[in-house]
Design a protein around this motif. Sequence first.
Motif, PDB file in Angstrom:
ATOM      1  N   ASN A 259       5.393  -0.190 -11.833  1.00 24.07           N
ATOM      2  CA  ASN A 259       4.620  -0.732 -10.703  1.00 24.07           C
ATOM      3  C   ASN A 259       3.397  -1.527 -11.160  1.00 24.07           C
ATOM      4  O   ASN A 259       2.307  -1.400 -10.589  1.00 24.07           O
TER       5      ASN A 259
ATOM      6  N   GLU B  63       3.572  -4.336 -10.478  1.00 26.94           N
ATOM      7  CA  GLU B  63       3.644  -5.224  -9.308  1.00 26.94           C
ATOM      8  C   GLU B  63       2.548  -4.892  -8.300  1.00 26.94           C
ATOM      9  O   GLU B  63       2.247  -5.686  -7.413  1.00 26.94           O
TER      10      GLU B  63
ATOM     11  N   ALA C 193       2.913  -2.801  -5.987  1.00 17.35           N
ATOM     12  CA  ALA C 193       3.614  -2.711  -4.696  1.00 17.35           C
ATOM     13  C   ALA C 193       3.050  -1.556  -3.888  1.00 17.35           C
ATOM     14  O   ALA C 193       2.657  -0.526  -4.445  1.00 17.35           O
ATOM     15  N   THR C 194       2.998  -1.739  -2.586  1.00 15.89           N
ATOM     16  CA  THR C 194       2.471  -0.678  -1.729  1.00 15.89           C
ATOM     17  C   THR C 194       3.505  -0.184  -0.725  1.00 15.89           C
ATOM     18  O   THR C 194       3.183   0.560   0.203  1.00 15.89           O
ATOM     19  N   GLY C 195       4.747  -0.604  -0.913  1.00 14.98           N
ATOM     20  CA  GLY C 195       5.827  -0.058  -0.077  1.00 14.98           C
ATOM     21  C   GLY C 195       5.636  -0.369   1.392  1.00 14.98           C
ATOM     22  O   GLY C 195       5.094  -1.412   1.743  1.00 14.98           O
TER      23      GLY C 195
ATOM     24  N   ASN D  59       8.539  -3.781   5.037  1.00 12.43           N
ATOM     25  CA  ASN D  59       8.242  -4.199   3.662  1.00 12.43           C
ATOM     26  C   ASN D  59       9.318  -3.660   2.724  1.00 12.43           C
ATOM     27  O   ASN D  59      10.003  -2.696   3.054  1.00 12.43           O
TER      28      ASN D  59
ATOM     29  N   PHE E 120       9.347   1.209  -1.886  1.00  8.86           N
ATOM     30  CA  PHE E 120       8.809   1.345  -3.243  1.00  8.86           C
ATOM     31  C   PHE E 120       9.882   1.105  -4.298  1.00  8.86           C
ATOM     32  O   PHE E 120       9.663   0.451  -5.297  1.00  8.86           O
TER      33      PHE E 120
ATOM     34  N   GLY F   5      10.190  -2.561  -4.603  1.00 12.63           N
ATOM     35  CA  GLY F   5       8.916  -3.237  -4.878  1.00 12.63           C
ATOM     36  C   GLY F   5       8.398  -3.000  -6.283  1.00 12.63           C
ATOM     37  O   GLY F   5       7.879  -3.897  -6.944  1.00 12.63           O
ATOM     38  N   VAL F   6       8.551  -1.779  -6.783  1.00  8.83           N
ATOM     39  CA  VAL F   6       7.975  -1.466  -8.095  1.00  8.83           C
ATOM     40  C   VAL F   6       8.906  -1.892  -9.225  1.00  8.83           C
ATOM     41  O   VAL F   6       8.567  -1.731 -10.381  1.00  8.83           O
TER      42      VAL F   6
ATOM     43  N   LYS G   6      10.377  -5.044  -9.440  1.00  8.53           N
ATOM     44  CA  LYS G   6      10.581  -6.473  -9.316  1.00  8.53           C
ATOM     45  C   LYS G   6      10.414  -7.228 -10.632  1.00  8.53           C
ATOM     46  O   LYS G   6      11.253  -8.038 -11.017  1.00  8.53           O
TER      47      LYS G   6
END
Lengths: 224, 695
Positions: free
Chosen positions: B289, B291, B293-295, B301, B304, B307-308, B310
Amino acid sequence: MCKILEAVVGPRIAPEELRENRLRYATPTILFMLARVLLLISVFLPYWHMELEAPQYPKGLFLTAYVNHLSGDVREIDGLNHYIGMRPLGEAAAFERAAGVWMVIAMFLLVEGAAFIHSKWAVLLAVPAIAFPIVFVADLYFWMRTFGLNLNPDAPLSASVKPFVPTVIGEGGIGQFKTYAEMGTGYWLAVGCAVLTIAGFVFHRRAYKPLMERMNAEMRKAVA
Amino acid sequence: MKTTERTNRGRKALLAMIVSGTALGWFASPADAQQEGRRRRGAAQEAKAVELAPDQVAQLTKIANERRLNVDDLLAAAKTYTPSGRHDEYVLFSSGGQSGQVFAIGVPSMRLLRSIAVFTPESWQGYGFAGKDDPVIERLKFKGTLNAWGDTHHPALSETKGDYDGQYLFIGDKANARVAVIDLRDWETKQIVKNPLTISDHGASFVTPDTDYIIEGGQYGTVLGYGYAPPEDYQKSYRGMVTMWKFDREKGRIDETKSFALELPPYWQDLADAGKLASDGYFFVNSFNTELATGGIEKGNPPFEAGVSKRDMDYLHIVDWKKAEQVFKSGKAKTINGFPVIGLDTSIAEGLLYFAPEPKSPHGVDVTPDGKFMVVAGKLDPHVTVYSIDKVKKAIAEKKYSGKDAYGVPILDFDAVMEAQVELGLGPLHTQFDNKGYAYTSLFLDSAVARWSLGGDFAKLHSEQPWKLVTKTPVQYNIGHLSAAEGDTVSPDGNYLIAMNKWSVDRFLCTGPLLPQNFQLVDIAAPGTTMPVLYDMPVGVGEPHYCQMIKADKLKSWPVYPEVGWNTHTQSLDPRAPKKGEEGVTRDGNKVLVKSIAIRSHFTPEHVEVNEGDIVTWRIVAAETTQDATHGFCIGAYNINLSLEPGEFEEVTFVADKPGTYPFYCTEFCSALHLEMMGYLHVKPKSGSVSDAAH
């Protein structure tokens, strides 16, 4: 008075006689000395061992008696003994253990004294050291017997374990335990001390008996 | 002439007497009666050389065919079967996952030896059942609330010069960010520290080569010090951290006053490992993470999990902890929630923290036995990436950066620090080492253990090409961590490896929908492509994560406590412990003190009378010195149970608020008269009759 003392202590050795037959007079002294050394060393060594074996004690339980104390798994053995109503081992031979070292020192000094007395009365001083191993075993047996035969009838296992005499030497058994008992190194040193003391006395008589006889003959002559 | 003869005879006799006297003593009695005893009992356990007779071969063949075992199975059985009374060569200390415990398992027999209660009250060990002021319960509380469970993840045996010394075991609790200290003399938890900065963690615990510090890496970014900030402020307000707990070996405790932490960017720091030998002074922490990312799947969105994952690269954190220690000692740390924290700016300015790019959400980072390489397992990348500490040091010195992250941390150039990449398969997670120049990496998705060859000085130990996959052994299934014998120390043993499988699926009888985990013992003794699985051990008490395997003879465990009256919390004789003759009940106002002794097969006293509402303090000692003569002490309706191991002293305090007659008894089967080992607690009602109280 002086005469009686002389008769008990025995004659002294003439210097020229001592020069000629040094070994003859040194032998009993050396043997007595060795006997005393063995006795002294024995105080630090075990006189008696007992090993107890049971399935749940795969390493065994050990009890070791010295002249003045007990060592080994005393706590555990006492714990087990309470189930059959036996008194704690610490209550056995309390006097003997308290006096043990003093008795050995006394025997040590008496044997030392025997080397200075040239009459046959020297044997009296050596008697305790000679008798000691027998007395030790007898005393051990006495206490084992007393403890084994006087079990508390209210103990939890009194129904299954009846009063008994524990085996002092060799194999025995009680409950699920097998016992193996034997005399220890210290005891055998005490035996060695007794043997050396007897031997010392043999050489003592061989050396001093002729002197005693000569002295007695002279005394008789003087009286006549 | 005559005298001389006599003297000669006398000499001989003298000699004979001395020999008979002394030799009699020495020979007749053994020097050590205990050894005599062992000799006498015979050698039932001793192994004799096996030579199978034809009829025995036939018998073995018959059994094998009846039980449908092939030759490999027979060999596996022979390699693991441990006859009664024979002890294992290694002890495996395993995390117990959500059970909050630690498990000790013998290797190669794979027999569970015992559990050690750590973060969860456990009644057999009397852990957390000692009344109202139980120190165990007290240390499990967080802000007044009892957190009576833990998620134990990574055990760490104490080390001396990078090798296990068998003295202490540390373990982290992921759920509550706690670290526990277990004393391996009595296998009991002695201390639990709660991280003052973060709620949960992951990278605990890992020790520095001499156990100066226990490293607790964080995991999910939070507002340090249990603070609050909305997810929109993630980049600004959330932070990661790594805590350095100072261990005082003399006291056997973590010294919280000499511990500190480093603030990190809010990447999700994962596993850690301390450098050793060539890399001593550094430690390494993985992250994902990056990234940030905040999910927010509920808002449409990317979740997680997407997002984490990517970016192609995340950051290996390289921390110079010896320099950090100096920075902390020179007072340059700030304070968060009363705990010293070296700020990110300070770390950057002082050159404590560097990043190295690492492929896609990696998992374990493991330092090779010589300390020269760091192996990062790709998880979402089929490679392990190997970094060289020499190259790292050179790149730092020459400032070979490929940039800086959003927080200003220098990122070392990947090609400048990378030594090798080895393609192993899908889902590489963790790496261990042996003594033959091989590394072993768990492959989660492939469900396999990969053996691959190390380069550098290790290339001399094997006949393979360096940095190459050698073989893979399938394991069942979804392997997480793995652990080779002393396989994360400076001197691994080889021999055995444990595959810690998360799924067992069809390996055992179905135990309902909740299945045990599967610990598989892998034989890694032979080089090359031979690496068979020897044994499957179901673990049905929790889901373990990491484990460490220590040579059994390094452990110096106490068979019983050193003295009767032992306080296991202070590891010393407690003056409050009742001695024989002191047993009894005394009263001071409404405070009642019971002094009690437990010895086979009774408690003294057996009757304890108190009044309703009295505050009762019960001091009890197990006056036993014999191995395994353990007592228990329970008072049923009062939620009290103690484990009184030989010599142990305990104190219990409770309010006698329930009138009635309560039998207390010994909860360990201590002896033939165990059932009789009991007594009564009489709680007299305040007013009214006993029958009232009974309603």
